[in-house]
Design an enzyme around this catalytic site. Structure first.
Site, PDB file in Angstrom:
ATOM      1  N   LYS A   1       0.847  -1.198   0.000  1.00  0.00           N
ATOM      2  CA  LYS A   1       0.000   0.000   0.000  1.00  0.00           C
ATOM      3  C   LYS A   1       0.881   1.247   0.000  1.00  0.00           C
ATOM      4  O   LYS A   1       1.595   1.507   0.962  1.00  0.00           O
ATOM      5  CB  LYS A   1      -0.902   0.055   1.229  1.00  0.00           C
ATOM      6  CG  LYS A   1      -1.874   1.237   1.153  1.00  0.00           C
ATOM      7  CD  LYS A   1      -2.610   1.509   2.451  1.00  0.00           C
ATOM      8  CE  LYS A   1      -1.920   2.501   3.346  1.00  0.00           C
ATOM      9  NZ  LYS A   1      -1.891   3.880   2.832  1.00  0.00           N
TER      10      LYS A   1
ATOM     11  N   GLY B   1       7.425   4.064   8.341  1.00  0.00           N
ATOM     12  CA  GLY B   1       6.562   5.177   8.717  1.00  0.00           C
ATOM     13  C   GLY B   1       6.853   5.628  10.131  1.00  0.00           C
ATOM     14  O   GLY B   1       7.970   5.444  10.632  1.00  0.00           O
ATOM     15  N   SER B   2       5.846   6.174  10.777  1.00  0.00           N
ATOM     16  CA  SER B   2       6.069   6.760  12.096  1.00  0.00           C
ATOM     17  C   SER B   2       6.232   5.686  13.164  1.00  0.00           C
ATOM     18  O   SER B   2       5.713   4.574  13.043  1.00  0.00           O
ATOM     19  CB  SER B   2       4.902   7.658  12.471  1.00  0.00           C
ATOM     20  OG  SER B   2       3.761   6.872  12.755  1.00  0.00           O
ATOM     21  N   THR B   3       6.951   6.038  14.218  1.00  0.00           N
ATOM     22  CA  THR B   3       7.124   5.124  15.345  1.00  0.00           C
ATOM     23  C   THR B   3       5.782   4.811  15.986  1.00  0.00           C
ATOM     24  O   THR B   3       5.519   3.669  16.401  1.00  0.00           O
ATOM     25  CB  THR B   3       8.106   5.732  16.358  1.00  0.00           C
ATOM     26  OG1 THR B   3       9.409   5.770  15.761  1.00  0.00           O
ATOM     27  CG2 THR B   3       8.187   4.923  17.643  1.00  0.00           C
TER      28      THR B   3
ATOM     29  N   GLY C   1       4.141   2.277  13.908  1.00  0.00           N
ATOM     30  CA  GLY C   1       4.962   1.071  14.015  1.00  0.00           C
ATOM     31  C   GLY C   1       4.620   0.266  15.266  1.00  0.00           C
ATOM     32  O   GLY C   1       4.545  -0.963  15.234  1.00  0.00           O
TER      33      GLY C   1
ATOM     34  N   GLU D   1      10.730   0.152   9.916  1.00  0.00           N
ATOM     35  CA  GLU D   1      11.690   1.237   9.703  1.00  0.00           C
ATOM     36  C   GLU D   1      10.951   2.508  10.097  1.00  0.00           C
ATOM     37  O   GLU D   1      10.070   2.972   9.373  1.00  0.00           O
ATOM     38  CB  GLU D   1      12.157   1.237   8.242  1.00  0.00           C
ATOM     39  CG  GLU D   1      13.502   1.878   8.052  1.00  0.00           C
ATOM     40  CD  GLU D   1      13.388   3.371   7.868  1.00  0.00           C
ATOM     41  OE1 GLU D   1      13.392   4.085   8.910  1.00  0.00           O
ATOM     42  OE2 GLU D   1      13.251   3.821   6.739  1.00  0.00           O
TER      43      GLU D   1
ATOM     44  N   CYS E   1      13.398  10.266   7.490  1.00  0.00           N
ATOM     45  CA  CYS E   1      13.459   9.676   8.833  1.00  0.00           C
ATOM     46  C   CYS E   1      14.854   9.747   9.409  1.00  0.00           C
ATOM     47  O   CYS E   1      15.028   9.813  10.618  1.00  0.00           O
ATOM     48  CB  CYS E   1      12.966   8.241   8.796  1.00  0.00           C
ATOM     49  SG  CYS E   1      13.622   7.308   7.415  1.00  0.00           S
TER      50      CYS E   1
ATOM     51  N   GLU F   1      10.256  14.085  16.589  1.00  0.00           N
ATOM     52  CA  GLU F   1      10.580  14.127  15.171  1.00  0.00           C
ATOM     53  C   GLU F   1       9.652  15.143  14.497  1.00  0.00           C
ATOM     54  O   GLU F   1       8.426  15.007  14.558  1.00  0.00           O
ATOM     55  CB  GLU F   1      10.384  12.742  14.548  1.00  0.00           C
ATOM     56  CG  GLU F   1      10.790  12.693  13.093  1.00  0.00           C
ATOM     57  CD  GLU F   1      10.670  11.300  12.493  1.00  0.00           C
ATOM     58  OE1 GLU F   1       9.702  10.602  12.822  1.00  0.00           O
ATOM     59  OE2 GLU F   1      11.539  10.938  11.692  1.00  0.00           O
TER      60      GLU F   1
END
Lengths: 491, 301
Positions: free
Chosen positions: A196, A248-250, A253, A270, A304, A401
């Protein structure tokens, strides 16, 4: 090292004194459809619900795109399973390799088209999509193609086996490149894919699907579904997915890590970062300043591994900051399709709002904000390059971030203090070290808790070079021989 | 080490001195702060000892000790870690008789099986010790990037690992769990929950005189289910190495681990629970607890 006079720095504010003539990259040859659906079992299919994808530099609608619901995702997974069972897992590695080589070549053939669409859909400067994203995407396919028939040499003493269907969810900051990072190793290792793309940047993945079709990739080997978070969740939670890979974002994740807990799905993540770019007083200052700019303003800071925290040794801080502010004043911000543009459009209104919110917090918490004098376009989402000084490690802008062109500057006195500050974050993706002393550079590099250390350089990428984080920046590597580990069972 | 009561009472009226089994944290043997105990019996139901039943607080203390020891353990040369592994094997070899006896008396092993477990444990220590300065060469590499940069990747220890020891092989299981974790420079909190926990504390005494710095291995005896929920959610634990985990344990650990993106690895139980098998050791068992670091540097005049 003696303190250099900062008075000798000459004020050359190009941005103010000279108007650059526009150098537009033409986009007339780009032939986008009005509507894009999904790519399932080798065919383009549409579903009822749609969203619009816009050009963030102009806010004009580029196309409408279908949203995949659970049933559509199920269709894609079934196609991937069938292709895995009947075709891809049975195909000799050398044949899989040739498909990947073919895809790499076709990306090269269509590179300008891909670069222009990438820039239109995502807002990044054409110079970057043309010189970085697209060539690297092709190189990634080319590199992993060669592994497809050599997997037994990758991990000595072990036998390797593909996993099955890989479910992948990728971000909007490097849309085509992230697709390549995910798809190429998965296919080389013998898996099939349901992927996606991000909802703000779906277009180049659909152009990649056209390449898959042209390359004759067997139906179902790669399936692309569009949509928002729910679509991603449907992939991650699908019972017949054997491997989940997410960039993507933590925050997301962690949701995915919880979602796959207790299942046999293999997971690689990641995630975010808050990279420290450490400048020692024995560094070549002019090169370091270029590295700082590249570290945080490359791709509008939507990276990132961005060097979003500048750690500069106290005795050179004034000199570095003076030079840095001069350099930033020469950056050209605006039309991403202009070949002179250094900093393009922020990817979406949401992201722009988030950057503004964090910058407001930075000011409210007492950090000193610097922005060069520059005029931003009236339309579209733009944000001026920003440098915060007087930042302490506890400030929000030193911890969170921002994922935008915003640099937080901290100082240090000793290497130990630099290491401690660099590691003072839950993230651990990338750091930079600038020093002319090799022994110091290696010592500091060995102490940093991060997956990539750039010595006297920053933001370099290569398909042979593993990329990925420590701690809350995720686990698993993409690129290099280690990148295969994510897509193989090794025993 | 606790030995047979029979032997001494049969030959004299002398009362045997029993050993108090405590926890092993930070190179010391403290009692559980909770004051609780588990009665351990031999396979025949004879009393062995009142074993410490470790608590959440003991687990936290062990993590603090493991964190404190981690930097310097990882900072030692691989050659040094390799020699300490060899030293552990030496220490175990010289005490193997008492362990063989304990396996027979407490766990009901046949002599042959006890000898086999000692052989395998000592040999596995030496085998992993040899990997300390080799796994980096096997799993690290120079990457031929398409630009004028020198680029290399090498694995290094993840940090503090919590390990759930196998529930069979009361001695060999310990080494099987901790060796692949600490060989790269991680430190470990080992949770031991089976019927013969006392052997783990006997083994701690071997570690204690093997030049292994305090805090590198910490051993808690108790109940898995009691500490499990604190492992996944502990923000200073970087990874979990779990043996013999049930589906429910896998789910719980996995969900909680997301709190700080812990690496969680579940090891497969070898066929027929044969922990002496070569199936129960691999250099690839080191990899779930290392991070690959890639360094770039320009090549230029």
């Amino acid at each position: 090292m003696g303190k250099k006079s900062t008075k000798s720095v000459r004020d050359l504010l190009f941005g103010d004194l000279w108007e650059y003539a526009p150098a537009p990259q033409s986009s007339g040859f780009v032939d986008l459809k009005d509507h894009y659906g999904h790519f399932i079992n080798g065919e383009f299919v549409t579903t009822e619900e749609t969203f619009e994808t816009i050009n963030p530099a102009t806010e004009e609608v580029l196309a409408t795109v279908s949203i995949a619901d659970d049933a559509t995702v199920d269709r894609a997974v079934k196609a991937a399973r069938k292709a895995y069972d009947n075709v891809w897992s049975k195909m000799p590695g050398k044949e899989r390799a040739k498909y990947l080589y073919r895809i790499a070549r076709m990306i090269q053939e269509k590179s300008r088209n891909l670069a222009v669409v990438e820039t239109m859909d995502g807002g990044k400067p054409i110079r970057e999509s043309r010189d970085v994203d697209v060539p690297l995407a092709a190189a990634h396919f080319f590199y992993y193609a060669g592994w497809a028939d050599k997997l037994e040499y990758a991990f000595p003493g072990a036998t390797v086996k593909s996993l099955g269907v890989a479910g992948q969810v990728i971000p909007w900051n490097f849309p085509l490149l992230m697709a390549a990072w995910k798809i190429a190793p998965a296919l080389a290792a013998g898996n099939t894919v349901v992927i996606k793309p991000a909802e703000t940047t779906p277009l180049t993945a659909m152009l990649l699907a056209e390449i898959f079709q042209e390359a004759g990739l067997p139906p179902g080997v790669v399936n692309i579904v569009n949509g928002f978070g729910e679509t991603g969740a449907a992939i991650v939670n699908h019972d017949d997915v054997n491997k989940v890979a997410f960039t993507g974002s933590t925050q997301v994740g962690k949701i995915i890590q919880r979602a796959v807990a207790g299942t046999d799905k293999k997971l690689t993540l990641e995630l975010g970062g808050k990279g420290a770019n450490i400048i020692f007083d024995d560094a070549s200052i002019d090169q370091a300043v270029e590295g700082i700019v590249n570290g945080i303003f490359f791709n509008q800071g939507h990276v990132c591994c961005a060097g979003s925290r500048l750690l500069v040794q106290e005795n050179i801080a004034e000199e570095v900051l003076t030079k840095l502010k001069h350099r930033i004043s020469t950056l050209i911000i605006g039309d991403p399709l202009d070949k002179n543009t250094d900093v393009g459009a922020i990817n979406s209104r949401d992201q722009l709002d988030n950057i503004k919110r964090l910058v407001d917090i930075g000011e409210a918490e007492g950090a000193e904000k610097f922005q060069p004098r520059c005029t931003l376009p009236d339309k579209g989402f733009f944000f001026a390059p920003t440098v915060f000084t007087d930042v302490t490690p506890s400030h929000t802008i030193a911890q969170d971030e921002i994922f935008g062109p915003v640099l937080s500057v901290l100082t240090f006195r000793t290497p130990d203090e630099a290491i401690e500050k660099a590691n003072n974050t839950p993230y651990g993706l990338a750091c930079g070290i600038w020093s002319d002393k090799g022994s110091k550079l290696f010592r500091v590099a060995s102490q940093l808790k991060c997956g990539i250390v750039w010595g006297n350089t920053y933001n370099r990428f290569d398909p042979t070079s593993p990329f990925g984080g420590y701690r809350e920046s995720g686990f698993g590597r993409e690129g290099g021989v280690q990148g295969l580990l994510a897509y193989l069972e090794v025993r | 080490m606790a030995t047979s009561k029979k032997k001494s009472t049969a030959t004299s009226t002398r009362l045997e001195v029993l050993k108090t089994f405590k926890l092993y944290i930070g190179g010391a043997f403290p009692r559980t702060e909770s004051g609780r105990y588990i009665s351990e019996e031999t396979h025949k139901g004879e009393f062995v000892a009142n074993i410490c039943r470790a608590s959440r607080k003991d687990f936290r203390n062990a993590v603090v000790a493991a964190r404190k020891a981690q930097g310097s353990w990882a900072g030692r040369t691989p050659f040094n870690r390799s020699q300490i592994f060899y030293r552990m094997a030496e220490m175990l070899e010289s005490r193997r008789d008492s362990f063989e006896r304990a396996l027979q008396e407490r766990a009901g092993y046949t002599e042959k099986k006890a000898v086999a477990e000692l052989d395998a444990t000592i040999d596995r220590l030496i085998w992993y010790g040899g990997w300390a300065d080799k796994y980096i060469q096997v799993f690290g590499n120079v990457n031929p990037v398409a630009s004028a940069h020198f680029n290399f990747t090498m694995p290094e220890a993840t940090g503090v690992v919590t390990a759930l020891a196998p529930q069979k092989a009361p001695l060999l299981g310990l080494i099987t769990a901790l060796a692949p974790v600490i060989v790269s420079g991680n430190t470990v909190v080992l949770i031991v929950d089976h019927d013969h926990r006392s052997l783990a504390i006997d083994f701690a005494e071997v570690l204690h005189c093997s030049d292994l710095p305090g805090g590198v291995v910490n051993i808690l005896t108790g109940y898995r289910e009691e500490v499990l929920s604190y492992i996944g959610g502990h923000m200073d634990v970087d990874a979990v190495a779990a043996f013999d985990a049930t589906p429910a344990e896998k789910k719980e650990l996995g969900v909680e681990a997301a709190e700080n993106v812990k690496r969680v690895h579940f090891f497969e139980t070898p066929k027929k629970d044969d922990w002496t098998s070569d199936e129960a050791q691999s250099p690839y068992w080191i990899l779930p607890f290392v991070e690959f670091k890639t360094a770039w540097h320009p090549m230029a005049f």
